[in-house]
Design a protein around this motif. Sequence first.
Motif, PDB file in Angstrom:
ATOM      1  N   ALA A 162       0.832  -1.203   0.000  1.00 25.14           N
ATOM      2  CA  ALA A 162       0.000   0.000   0.000  1.00 25.14           C
ATOM      3  C   ALA A 162       0.869   1.258   0.000  1.00 25.14           C
ATOM      4  N   TRP A 163       2.095   1.127   0.442  1.00 27.08           N
ATOM      5  CA  TRP A 163       3.060   2.223   0.408  1.00 27.08           C
ATOM      6  C   TRP A 163       3.963   2.147  -0.851  1.00 27.08           C
ATOM      7  N   PHE A 164       4.450   0.928  -1.131  1.00 28.86           N
ATOM      8  CA  PHE A 164       5.547   0.785  -2.091  1.00 28.86           C
ATOM      9  C   PHE A 164       5.164   0.195  -3.447  1.00 28.86           C
ATOM     10  N   GLY A 165       3.975  -0.356  -3.565  1.00 30.82           N
ATOM     11  CA  GLY A 165       3.615  -1.049  -4.796  1.00 30.82           C
ATOM     12  C   GLY A 165       2.860  -0.153  -5.761  1.00 30.82           C
ATOM     13  N   GLY A 166       3.399   0.130  -6.903  1.00 35.71           N
ATOM     14  CA  GLY A 166       2.717   0.955  -7.891  1.00 35.71           C
ATOM     15  C   GLY A 166       3.659   1.956  -8.531  1.00 35.71           C
ATOM     16  N   THR A 167       3.122   2.742  -9.441  1.00 40.12           N
ATOM     17  CA  THR A 167       3.941   3.703 -10.176  1.00 40.12           C
ATOM     18  C   THR A 167       3.370   5.116 -10.096  1.00 40.12           C
TER      19      THR A 167
END
Length: 576
Positions: free
Chosen positions: A12-17
């Motif tokens: 939820a903090w680190f996953g995504g762009t």
Amino acid sequence: MTDEKRKRRSQAWFGGTDKDTTIHRAWMLNQGTPPDNFDGRPVIGICNTWSEFTPCNGHLRDLAERVKRGVLEAGGVPFEFPVMSLGENNIRPTAMLFRNLASMDVEESIRANPMDGVVLLCGCDKTTPSLVMGAASCDLPTVVVSGGPMLNGKHRGCDIGSGTAVWKMSEDMRAGEMTLADFMDAEQAMSRSPGACMTMGTASTMASMVEALGLGMPQNAATPAVDARRRTLSQYAGRRIVELVRQDIKMSDVVTRESFENAIRVNAAIGGSTNAILHLIAIAGRLEVPLTSQDWDALGRDVPTILNLQPSGQYLMEDFYYAGGLPVVMKHLLDKGLLHGDAATVSGSTIAEQIAKAENFNPDVIRTTDAPLTQSGGIAVLSGNLAPLGAVIKPSAASPELMQHSGPAVVFEDIDDYKNRIDDPDLEVTATSILVLKNCGPKGYPGMAEVGNMGLPEKILKQGVRDMVRISDARMSGTAFGTVILHTAPEAAAGGPIALVKNGDQITVDVANRTLELLVSDEELAKRRVAWQPNDAHMTSGYQRLYIDHVLQADQGADLDFLVGKRGAEVPRESH
């Protein structure tokens, strides 16, 4: 990235762009963390109570590094974070006042930060329950690593125990049987290494409770702080927390009602601290597991104390470890059908599997259930008109001849009154008197300090007497001993009957029948209650005010009323 990794809380903090996840990752990179550490690997928080003001925990920075090694070996990503550290020997007025505050620090630190699991590093008395309570309210995968006990104290050719030796030597000095110079000479001899008390004080008791609950690795309780195997244990814990995250095994999956029943019986078998009853009831409350003080009496009553360790017995924690440690004690109990062998542990094995190969290398240190140190161990819970909600006593540390006793009360209104009058030559007291100390409970001190093991009057000590019945709404150190009745509830500051006791009132104690009675008529007590006025609060603002307004009584674990229960670890709202 696999679906399993995407579901991890840290993503939820680190996953995504997007902007937000980019901000989170970018700032973490300024510590030299490789970018691929945020690709969905388990992120492990290492909750550290290291502090130079908490000497028992002064070596935890080293253990944190060992945990990190284990986390990295297992494919996780470790991040250490600090929380409030509670050192019983330095914090005033008492570390217990801040146990609940520290638990709030732990809970909110876990919830607010991007971790999938947590390793709790604790040592001195209140750091263990505060960390476990806070983590329980979040209910993530959790492993506890205790700092371990100090090496045995050595003084003039004899082993001496931290705390226990102080209480004994202090009384000997006041009785004129030990010189001040000899007393001071023992000071350095009892604290020879990093670690917590090497007696079965509260620190060692709670480290044992961690192992008995299944929250710690095997031998968590007794491995000395400076033994290389404490470092090894920490590294194993680091590996194991990563696996718990991968398997999504939360604290509540490990610690159940059966786990608490195991811990209560283990506490009886080791002659554990009376403080454990407060802490385990509070932990159970956070996990929403029903547990009462009466459970402690019922489950521990018929369990013999088989560990020959100070303050109840002779030896110290270093000897306990060399004899085989807590797995041996638990195996003796399991063989007698006194443990739930199928209870889970964070090691991945059941309790029965974990202790199956335990071997006793010194039967004088760890005795059998057929030849125990004390036939009926545990913590006895007394009740009666002096303690409607209960009071506790540790039979294994008490004098057998005083377990059934009647005598007149010698009353001290608070700890200052006690200190001012206890050695007064004109104090009206005999060896058969019962010392009563008021206004030292959760609200009254505030914080319920360890003052219940009142030193005896000097003139009684000089008669050769070394124990008297003592009653209070306070706690006592787990290293202490004597016929001491504690946690009287309701406490005096909350208007409990102990507030109404006067000098000369007859009190009857009957531990076998679990009764504690004030032999004063109901009519007289009603008159006294009308005239009674509570003491003024020690502090009218800040945390102490919050504590006094919301603390529960001893029979409910002295937690704050609004902290009981699980609130979970739902990811907080995005801030960017």
